[in-house]
Design a protein around this motif. Sequence first.
Motif, PDB file in Angstrom:
ATOM      1  N   SER A   1      -4.860  17.231  -8.562  1.00 33.19           N
ATOM      2  CA  SER A   1      -5.532  17.994  -9.607  1.00 33.19           C
ATOM      3  C   SER A   1      -7.029  17.701  -9.575  1.00 33.19           C
ATOM      4  CB  SER A   1      -4.953  17.623 -10.977  1.00 33.19           C
ATOM      5  OG  SER A   1      -5.584  18.362 -12.007  1.00 33.19           O
ATOM      6  N   TYR A   2      -7.854  18.760  -9.721  1.00 31.54           N
ATOM      7  CA  TYR A   2      -9.300  18.620  -9.579  1.00 31.54           C
ATOM      8  C   TYR A   2     -10.029  19.347 -10.704  1.00 31.54           C
ATOM      9  CZ  TYR A   2      -8.223  17.199  -4.776  1.00 31.54           C
ATOM     10  OH  TYR A   2      -7.725  16.552  -3.666  1.00 31.54           O
ATOM     11  N   VAL A   3     -11.315  18.993 -10.853  1.00 38.36           N
ATOM     12  CA  VAL A   3     -12.244  19.781 -11.653  1.00 38.36           C
ATOM     13  C   VAL A   3     -13.435  20.088 -10.760  1.00 38.36           C
ATOM     14  CG1 VAL A   3     -11.562  18.791 -13.874  1.00 38.36           C
ATOM     15  CG2 VAL A   3     -13.444  17.746 -12.572  1.00 38.36           C
ATOM     16  N   VAL A   4     -14.182  21.127 -11.144  1.00 41.17           N
ATOM     17  CA  VAL A   4     -15.395  21.481 -10.412  1.00 41.17           C
ATOM     18  C   VAL A   4     -16.583  21.238 -11.338  1.00 41.17           C
ATOM     19  CG1 VAL A   4     -16.658  23.262  -9.155  1.00 41.17           C
ATOM     20  CG2 VAL A   4     -14.158  23.195  -9.046  1.00 41.17           C
ATOM     21  N   ASP A   5     -17.323  20.176 -11.048  1.00 43.11           N
ATOM     22  CA  ASP A   5     -18.534  19.867 -11.807  1.00 43.11           C
ATOM     23  C   ASP A   5     -19.575  20.946 -11.496  1.00 43.11           C
ATOM     24  OD1 ASP A   5     -21.086  18.852 -12.576  1.00 43.11           O
ATOM     25  OD2 ASP A   5     -20.312  16.807 -12.474  1.00 43.11           O
ATOM     26  N   PRO A   6     -20.111  21.655 -12.509  1.00 48.23           N
ATOM     27  CA  PRO A   6     -21.062  22.741 -12.234  1.00 48.23           C
ATOM     28  C   PRO A   6     -22.312  22.291 -11.494  1.00 48.23           C
ATOM     29  CG  PRO A   6     -20.304  22.828 -14.512  1.00 48.23           C
ATOM     30  CD  PRO A   6     -19.818  21.532 -13.940  1.00 48.23           C
ATOM     31  N   GLU A   7     -22.657  20.996 -11.605  1.00 49.98           N
ATOM     32  CA  GLU A   7     -23.858  20.491 -10.958  1.00 49.98           C
ATOM     33  C   GLU A   7     -23.579  19.746  -9.657  1.00 49.98           C
ATOM     34  OE1 GLU A   7     -26.778  21.269 -11.983  1.00 49.98           O
ATOM     35  OE2 GLU A   7     -26.172  22.216 -13.865  1.00 49.98           O
ATOM     36  N   ARG A   8     -22.363  19.216  -9.501  1.00 52.50           N
ATOM     37  CA  ARG A   8     -22.089  18.347  -8.356  1.00 52.50           C
ATOM     38  C   ARG A   8     -20.946  18.814  -7.462  1.00 52.50           C
ATOM     39  NH1 ARG A   8     -23.482  15.308 -12.718  1.00 52.50           N
ATOM     40  NH2 ARG A   8     -25.232  13.867 -12.451  1.00 52.50           N
ATOM     41  N   GLY A   9     -20.098  19.671  -7.942  1.00 51.29           N
ATOM     42  CA  GLY A   9     -19.031  20.178  -7.094  1.00 51.29           C
ATOM     43  C   GLY A   9     -17.665  19.589  -7.404  1.00 51.29           C
ATOM     44  N   VAL A  10     -16.775  19.651  -6.434  1.00 53.77           N
ATOM     45  CA  VAL A  10     -15.364  19.289  -6.615  1.00 53.77           C
ATOM     46  C   VAL A  10     -15.181  17.775  -6.690  1.00 53.77           C
ATOM     47  CG1 VAL A  10     -13.057  19.454  -5.602  1.00 53.77           C
ATOM     48  CG2 VAL A  10     -14.658  21.370  -5.368  1.00 53.77           C
ATOM     49  N   ARG A  11     -14.349  17.337  -7.612  1.00 54.87           N
ATOM     50  CA  ARG A  11     -13.918  15.934  -7.664  1.00 54.87           C
ATOM     51  C   ARG A  11     -12.532  15.874  -8.288  1.00 54.87           C
ATOM     52  NH1 ARG A  11     -13.876  14.235 -12.791  1.00 54.87           N
ATOM     53  NH2 ARG A  11     -15.498  14.881 -14.275  1.00 54.87           N
ATOM     54  N   LEU A  12     -11.864  14.732  -8.102  1.00 50.61           N
ATOM     55  CA  LEU A  12     -10.548  14.538  -8.694  1.00 50.61           C
ATOM     56  C   LEU A  12     -10.647  14.563 -10.218  1.00 50.61           C
ATOM     57  CD1 LEU A  12      -9.145  11.741  -6.367  1.00 50.61           C
ATOM     58  CD2 LEU A  12      -8.131  14.010  -6.691  1.00 50.61           C
ATOM     59  N   ALA A  13      -9.648  15.129 -10.854  1.00 46.80           N
ATOM     60  CA  ALA A  13      -9.640  15.209 -12.315  1.00 46.80           C
ATOM     61  C   ALA A  13      -9.393  13.836 -12.918  1.00 46.80           C
ATOM     62  CB  ALA A  13      -8.554  16.186 -12.768  1.00 46.80           C
ATOM     63  N   ARG A  14      -9.980  13.627 -14.108  1.00 47.06           N
ATOM     64  CA  ARG A  14      -9.797  12.396 -14.869  1.00 47.06           C
ATOM     65  C   ARG A  14      -9.119  12.727 -16.185  1.00 47.06           C
ATOM     66  NH1 ARG A  14     -16.183  11.184 -14.130  1.00 47.06           N
ATOM     67  NH2 ARG A  14     -16.176  10.666 -11.896  1.00 47.06           N
ATOM     68  N   PRO A  15      -8.436  11.742 -16.790  1.00 49.20           N
ATOM     69  CA  PRO A  15      -7.754  12.021 -18.072  1.00 49.20           C
ATOM     70  C   PRO A  15      -8.703  12.523 -19.161  1.00 49.20           C
ATOM     71  CG  PRO A  15      -6.991   9.950 -17.142  1.00 49.20           C
ATOM     72  CD  PRO A  15      -8.140  10.394 -16.284  1.00 49.20           C
ATOM     73  N   SER A  16      -9.963  12.105 -19.121  1.00 44.70           N
ATOM     74  CA  SER A  16     -10.913  12.479 -20.165  1.00 44.70           C
ATOM     75  C   SER A  16     -11.581  13.834 -19.941  1.00 44.70           C
ATOM     76  CB  SER A  16     -12.003  11.409 -20.279  1.00 44.70           C
ATOM     77  OG  SER A  16     -12.696  11.261 -19.034  1.00 44.70           O
ATOM     78  N   ASP A  17     -11.321  14.479 -18.820  1.00 40.60           N
ATOM     79  CA  ASP A  17     -11.997  15.737 -18.497  1.00 40.60           C
ATOM     80  C   ASP A  17     -11.609  16.847 -19.473  1.00 40.60           C
ATOM     81  OD1 ASP A  17     -13.542  14.975 -16.294  1.00 40.60           O
ATOM     82  OD2 ASP A  17     -11.842  15.168 -14.930  1.00 40.60           O
ATOM     83  N   VAL A  18     -12.635  17.600 -19.909  1.00 37.73           N
ATOM     84  CA  VAL A  18     -12.385  18.774 -20.748  1.00 37.73           C
ATOM     85  C   VAL A  18     -12.640  20.055 -19.966  1.00 37.73           C
ATOM     86  CG1 VAL A  18     -12.906  17.588 -22.908  1.00 37.73           C
ATOM     87  CG2 VAL A  18     -14.753  18.696 -21.635  1.00 37.73           C
ATOM     88  N   TRP A  19     -13.094  19.944 -18.741  1.00 40.86           N
ATOM     89  CA  TRP A  19     -13.330  21.113 -17.903  1.00 40.86           C
ATOM     90  C   TRP A  19     -12.001  21.656 -17.388  1.00 40.86           C
ATOM     91  CZ3 TRP A  19     -17.513  18.149 -14.669  1.00 40.86           C
ATOM     92  CH2 TRP A  19     -18.687  18.056 -15.434  1.00 40.86           C
ATOM     93  N   PRO A  20     -11.967  22.904 -16.952  1.00 41.24           N
ATOM     94  CA  PRO A  20     -10.720  23.478 -16.431  1.00 41.24           C
ATOM     95  C   PRO A  20     -10.184  22.685 -15.236  1.00 41.24           C
ATOM     96  CG  PRO A  20     -12.361  25.192 -16.781  1.00 41.24           C
ATOM     97  CD  PRO A  20     -13.082  23.885 -16.943  1.00 41.24           C
ATOM     98  N   ARG A  21      -8.924  22.339 -15.305  1.00 42.38           N
ATOM     99  CA  ARG A  21      -8.269  21.642 -14.193  1.00 42.38           C
ATOM    100  C   ARG A  21      -7.643  22.682 -13.260  1.00 42.38           C
ATOM    101  NH1 ARG A  21      -6.323  16.113 -15.237  1.00 42.38           N
ATOM    102  NH2 ARG A  21      -7.385  15.325 -17.100  1.00 42.38           N
ATOM    103  N   VAL A  22      -7.795  22.450 -11.996  1.00 44.17           N
ATOM    104  CA  VAL A  22      -7.187  23.343 -11.003  1.00 44.17           C
ATOM    105  C   VAL A  22      -6.520  22.499  -9.937  1.00 44.17           C
ATOM    106  CG1 VAL A  22      -8.799  25.239 -11.378  1.00 44.17           C
ATOM    107  CG2 VAL A  22      -9.349  23.481  -9.702  1.00 44.17           C
ATOM    108  N   SER A  23      -5.490  23.068  -9.350  1.00 43.80           N
ATOM    109  CA  SER A  23      -4.812  22.354  -8.272  1.00 43.80           C
ATOM    110  C   SER A  23      -5.635  22.441  -6.993  1.00 43.80           C
ATOM    111  CB  SER A  23      -3.429  22.958  -8.032  1.00 43.80           C
ATOM    112  OG  SER A  23      -3.547  24.257  -7.466  1.00 43.80           O
ATOM    113  N   GLY A  24      -5.396  21.478  -6.118  1.00 43.10           N
ATOM    114  CA  GLY A  24      -6.048  21.529  -4.816  1.00 43.10           C
ATOM    115  C   GLY A  24      -5.675  22.796  -4.068  1.00 43.10           C
ATOM    116  N   GLN A  25      -4.444  23.276  -4.269  1.00 42.25           N
ATOM    117  CA  GLN A  25      -4.011  24.489  -3.586  1.00 42.25           C
ATOM    118  C   GLN A  25      -4.854  25.684  -4.028  1.00 42.25           C
ATOM    119  OE1 GLN A  25      -1.452  24.667  -1.107  1.00 42.25           O
ATOM    120  NE2 GLN A  25      -2.630  26.565  -0.856  1.00 42.25           N
TER     121      GLN A  25
END
Length: 262
Positions: A190-214
């Motif tokens: 599971s990942y999030v896309v940081d608008p300023e830095r790009g793709v990274r693994l999702a963290r429990p505290s993330d409020v951004w949309p989570r997307v699968s690697g697929q």
Amino acid sequence: MADQAVAPLALPKPPVRPRRAASLEKPVRIAGQPGFVLHSYPHKETSLIIDVFTREHGRIALVAKGAKRPHSALRGVLQTFQPLSLSWIGKSEIRTLTAAEWVGGLLPLEKSALLCGFYLNELLVKLIARDDPHPGLFDHYVSALNQLAHGEAAPIVLRKFELSLMKQIGVAADLSLCSGTREPVVPTSSYVVDPERGVRLARPSDVWPRVSGQTLLDMEREDYAGNTTQSQSKFLMRFLLAHQLGGVPLNTRQILIDLTQL
């Protein structure tokens, strides 16, 4: 004691400014440039200011003198979604249109496809800087209009164009790689896309949309066949575009959401 002669004060000569080359003073003339009208608004009594998207010169503003007159040759030509051959003169922020010809090759947009076309135009107007050429994006725009005119699935056409636009203006990186580690995206993670830095693994505290690697891998190769990819990509692109727009709403996007949930 005789008075000593005082030498006259030597004044420095004014610098000689090089004369500007005559060629630089001539107005710039562009002829036969492929382009589309994105938006237009009245200018004085009989003219229009048109915002056009051209292949080699990007988005520019042109004044179409006399275009509102009843018998103007431009009156029926300067329409949105019509492939045009444009010619203009000038170097200022707003150049002067000298000729516009319809070249054909695209079917007209109708019903919901027409609204999708206006959405594409609004994205270009709000996110593309003037005088910044994007030939690849221009080609993708033509392709998107053609796909919409032939009835292809609008959500997929829009997602492809949105991502292409963000890549072209340099605010979207390769979705198949994590931006910090450069490690390949794993389909089952599971990942999030940081608008300023790009793709990274999702963290429990993330409020951004989570997307699968697929989903990220599918988006990178423009494969939107899967239902999960279609759903997750919609919310991801909505989030990323909102960030780039600084909270400024997209009028056509809201209409599309209300009518078709795109």
